[in-house]
Design an enzyme around this catalytic site. Structure first.
Site, PDB file in Angstrom:
ATOM      1  N   ASN A 186       5.334  -2.575  -2.257  1.00 37.76           N
ATOM      2  CA  ASN A 186       5.361  -1.081  -2.210  1.00 37.76           C
ATOM      3  C   ASN A 186       6.685  -0.383  -2.589  1.00 37.76           C
ATOM      4  OD1 ASN A 186       2.757  -0.712  -1.287  1.00 37.76           O
ATOM      5  ND2 ASN A 186       3.282  -1.066   0.853  1.00 37.76           N
TER       6      ASN A 186
ATOM      7  N   GLY B 219      -3.526  -1.193 -10.906  1.00 42.82           N
ATOM      8  CA  GLY B 219      -3.504  -2.461  -9.869  1.00 42.82           C
ATOM      9  C   GLY B 219      -4.709  -1.954  -8.809  1.00 42.82           C
TER      10      GLY B 219
ATOM     11  N   GLY C 257      -4.914  -2.222  -4.492  1.00 43.33           N
ATOM     12  CA  GLY C 257      -4.464  -2.628  -3.198  1.00 43.33           C
ATOM     13  C   GLY C 257      -5.722  -2.526  -2.200  1.00 43.33           C
TER      14      GLY C 257
ATOM     15  N   LYS D 233      -5.073   7.114  -7.072  1.00 43.36           N
ATOM     16  CA  LYS D 233      -5.487   5.957  -6.229  1.00 43.36           C
ATOM     17  C   LYS D 233      -6.808   6.548  -5.648  1.00 43.36           C
ATOM     18  CE  LYS D 233      -2.728   3.748  -3.166  1.00 43.36           C
ATOM     19  NZ  LYS D 233      -1.969   3.365  -1.983  1.00 43.36           N
TER      20      LYS D 233
ATOM     21  N   VAL E 283      -8.486   1.167  -5.767  1.00 45.87           N
ATOM     22  CA  VAL E 283      -7.937   0.805  -7.051  1.00 45.87           C
ATOM     23  C   VAL E 283      -7.076   1.960  -7.497  1.00 45.87           C
ATOM     24  CG1 VAL E 283      -8.591   0.401  -9.351  1.00 45.87           C
ATOM     25  CG2 VAL E 283      -9.922  -0.250  -7.604  1.00 45.87           C
TER      26      VAL E 283
ATOM     27  N   ASP F 150       4.342  -0.563   6.537  1.00 42.74           N
ATOM     28  CA  ASP F 150       3.842  -1.604   5.680  1.00 42.74           C
ATOM     29  C   ASP F 150       5.225  -1.774   4.615  1.00 42.74           C
ATOM     30  OD1 ASP F 150       2.364  -3.630   4.551  1.00 42.74           O
ATOM     31  OD2 ASP F 150       1.157  -2.447   3.582  1.00 42.74           O
TER      32      ASP F 150
HETATM   33  N1  LIG Z   1       2.559   6.113  -7.949  1.00 40.12           N
HETATM   34  C1  LIG Z   1       2.484   4.895  -8.695  1.00 40.12           C
HETATM   35  N2  LIG Z   1       2.862   4.817  -9.817  1.00 40.12           N
HETATM   36  C2  LIG Z   1       2.811   3.588 -10.749  1.00 40.12           C
HETATM   37  N3  LIG Z   1       2.067   2.586 -10.079  1.00 40.12           N
HETATM   38  C3  LIG Z   1       1.690   2.611  -8.807  1.00 40.12           C
HETATM   39  C4  LIG Z   1       1.870   3.741  -8.090  1.00 40.12           C
HETATM   40  N4  LIG Z   1       1.382   3.464  -7.011  1.00 40.12           N
HETATM   41  C5  LIG Z   1       0.669   2.198  -6.876  1.00 40.12           C
HETATM   42  N5  LIG Z   1       0.974   1.423  -8.156  1.00 40.12           N
HETATM   43  C6  LIG Z   1       0.720   0.286  -8.527  1.00 40.12           C
HETATM   44  O1  LIG Z   1      -0.604   0.146  -8.278  1.00 40.12           O
HETATM   45  C7  LIG Z   1      -0.917  -1.181  -7.829  1.00 40.12           C
HETATM   46  C8  LIG Z   1      -1.605  -1.304  -6.368  1.00 40.12           C
HETATM   47  O2  LIG Z   1      -0.940  -0.472  -5.302  1.00 40.12           O
HETATM   48  P1  LIG Z   1      -1.471  -0.203  -3.921  1.00 40.12           P
HETATM   49  O3  LIG Z   1      -0.423   0.877  -3.602  1.00 40.12           O
HETATM   50  O4  LIG Z   1      -2.933   0.448  -4.203  1.00 40.12           O
HETATM   51  O5  LIG Z   1      -1.526  -1.595  -3.245  1.00 40.12           O
HETATM   52  P2  LIG Z   1      -0.521  -2.622  -2.898  1.00 40.12           P
HETATM   53  O6  LIG Z   1       0.770  -1.811  -2.375  1.00 40.12           O
HETATM   54  O7  LIG Z   1      -0.540  -3.909  -4.277  1.00 40.12           O
HETATM   55  O8  LIG Z   1      -1.295  -3.245  -1.765  1.00 40.12           O
HETATM   56  P3  LIG Z   1      -1.453  -2.714  -0.217  1.00 40.12           P
HETATM   57  O9  LIG Z   1      -2.707  -1.822  -0.458  1.00 40.12           O
HETATM   58  O10 LIG Z   1      -1.870  -4.078   0.455  1.00 40.12           O
HETATM   59  O11 LIG Z   1      -0.352  -2.078   0.308  1.00 40.12           O
HETATM   60  C9  LIG Z   1       0.531  -1.920  -7.200  1.00 40.12           C
HETATM   61  O12 LIG Z   1       0.641  -2.694  -8.525  1.00 40.12           O
HETATM   62  C10 LIG Z   1       1.447  -0.805  -7.580  1.00 40.12           C
HETATM   63  O13 LIG Z   1       2.709  -1.119  -8.057  1.00 40.12           O
END
Ligand SMILES: Nc1ncnc2c1ncn2[C@@H]1O[C@H](COP(=O)(O)OP(=O)(O)OP(=O)(O)O)[C@@H](O)[C@H]1O
Length: 476
Positions: free
Chosen positions: A289, A165, A167, A186, A171, A284
């Site tokens: 999250n 995903g 955020g 990330k 990416v 947040d």
């Molecule tokens: N440790 C992880 N294990 C599995 N999936 C993850 C993990 N961290 C993030 N994700 C997934 O990756 C995607 C992007 O996450 P990210 O935290 O970067 O952004 P977000 O929470 O969707 O948005 P924002 O940056 O506005 O908080 C989301 O779908 C999240 O569920």
């Protein structure tokens, strides 16, 4: 040896003892005393030098991995676990004492891990969510620096198929490390300055935080301008997907599972607020999250917005961050930030969990677009049972529903000081008797409130909170 030789030996010995017995000019102290003291000083100096040398050697060894091998928190936690029988520790928890609660959660995790490790079914976090092996975790402590090559290998050079995903900070890729463990990488956006700063904050503040309801940061990578964070992989999506995605006519998120998610999330946040010094405000809290494992254990993720705070102080944020619909009114208007802002966001999240509705949903009729306003209105007009997500098949008991509604309303109190602490919220959600006290339960039951309404006339035994939004809404 000849007789003359023996005689000269005796003579030299007696002259040596005479010399040693002679007085020195300094305070007439005997020479042998001076010699003995000098030898002692020499020995002590040698010992001190050896100690300093070894200390330095150890420090160099640790700094080679940049991230300390064991955090302060973990050391403290281990000590608690070592000295006390776990059951005894649990019995000692004060309701407001979330520091201990956080520790106990981690101790439990450590104990569970030890057990699992013995039986060969190890996983980090104790929830079955991650495939990082215990042996590796021990090797790297709580984190380590990865090389770009390692992460390129893990993500197949950041292939599109590995994208989980995206955020606001970059990416997220699924990665498979060489040892077979699965991670979430990330890849932070390359805008220099702010991203780098956020990166440092995350690495320093979050890397040492370990709790079964917080997504663990297991490492990072800095290669040129590129910054990356390596997290434990949580394998069942995020709460937003499960609440608002297409799950069919009946949600797999039953009432009990929703409560488990709410309580776990509250525990994770309570640990950030009350189990760490300095405390961490997430900033947040929202459904995307909250990551979930296959057993529906929640793990709070995304500490990119977290800032360390000194205790007892509010922190004026340099810029207001957070997500529309979840941000507390005082944070949005003044930038004043403390853990009360997270409590407000948790209240919104909890409403979302109960109702299955987004905090702001423009596709709904005008009176229902704003979740908070709609929710308050429903409770005020004693239609609490109607707020439940229609995808929940088996309804909760009126008492369980009352409890949940009351917690939501207390969390979103406009007066931040009246909001409960996260630790209190954990207790409210877990305590069997909440919100009633036995001696007045009978009279409460005669109250005019319908089963779905919420009585908050009885102050909570811990918080003694009064004047919640509910009380106001009932007076209206
Ligand atoms: N440790 C992880 N294990 C599995 N999936 C993850 C993990 N961290 C993030 N994700 C997934 O990756 C995607 C992007 O996450 P990210 O935290 O970067 O952004 P977000 O929470 O969707 O948005 P924002 O940056 O506005 O908080 C989301 O779908 C999240 O569920």
């Amino acid at each position: 040896m000849s007789a003359s030789g023996n005689a000269s030996d005796v003579t030299s010995k007696s002259s040596l003892s005479q010399t040693l017995n002679s007085d020195t000019p300094f305070l007439k102290i005997k020479l042998y005393v001076v010699v003995v003291v000098a030898i002692c000083i020499l020995l002590v100096s040698i010992i001190v030098c050896v100690c300093i040398f070894w200390k330095r050697k150890m420090r160099v060894k640790h700094s080679s991995s940049l991230i300390p091998l064991v955090s302060k928190e973990i050391v403290e936690i281990k000590e608690v676990g070592r000295t006390d029988n776990l059951g005894k520790v649990e019995g000692k928890i004060g309701f407001g004492d979330l520091l201990k609660m956080g520790e106990i959660e981690v101790i439990k995790g450590i104990e569970e891990e030890k057990e699992k490790n013995k039986s060969g079914e190890s996983d980090v976090g104790g929830s079955g969510s991650s495939n990082v092996s215990m042996a590796d975790t021990q090797n790297i402590g709580w984190g380590r620096w990865y090389s770009l090559k390692e992460l390129e290998f893990a993500t197949r050079v950041f292939a599109d198929e590995n994208v989980i995903g995206e955020g606001g900070y970059g990416v997220v890729y699924k990665g498979f490390l060489q040892d077979g463990s699965v991670v979430a990488v990330k890849k932070l956006l390359n805008n220099k300055g702010q991203a780098e700063k956020e990166f440092e904050v995350e690495v320093e503040a979050i890397g040492k935080v370990k709790h079964k309801n917080l997504v663990g940061l297991i490492g990072c990578c800095a290669d040129g301008p590129q910054r990356m964070l390596v997290y434990e992989y949580v394998d069942n999506g995020n709460l937003e997907q499960w609440l608002h995605g297409d799950v069919g006519p009946v949600s797999p998120l039953t009432w009990d599972i929703r409560m488990k998610i709410a309580v776990g999330t509250a525990k994770g946040l309570a640990y950030l607020h009350e189990g760490l010094e300095p405390k961490v405000v997430h900033r947040d809290v929202k459904s995307s999250n909250i990551l979930l494992d296959k057993k529906w254990n929640p793990k709070v993720s995304d500490f990119g917005l977290a800032k360390l705070l000194g205790s007892e102080t509010s922190y004026v944020a340099t810029r207001v961050m957070g997500t529309f619909g979840y941000v507390s009114p005082e944070y949005a208007s003044t930038g004043m930030l403390n853990e009360g802002s997270d409590v407000y966001s948790f209240g919104i999240l909890f409403m979302e969990i109960l109702t299955g509705r987004s905090p702001v949903d423009y596709s709904r009729p005008p009176g229902e677009m704003n979740l908070v306003e709609w929710f308050k209105g429903m409770v005020a007009s004693r239609r609490g049972e109607e707020i439940l997500d229609p995808l929940i098949e088996v309804q909760p008991s009126p008492r369980a529903l009352k409890r949940a509604l009351l917690v939501c309303l207390r969390c979103i109190d406009l007066d931040a000081n009246k909001r409960p602490k996260m630790g209190q919220i954990v207790h409210m959600l877990e305590a069997d008797e909440f919100p009633f006290r036995p001696e007045i339960r009978v009279s409460r039951e005669k109250d005019t409130l319908p089963p779905q309404g919420v009585s908050n006339k009885v102050p909570h035994p811990i918080t003694h909170g009064t004047g919640s939004n509910l009380e106001r809404s009932r007076r209206r």
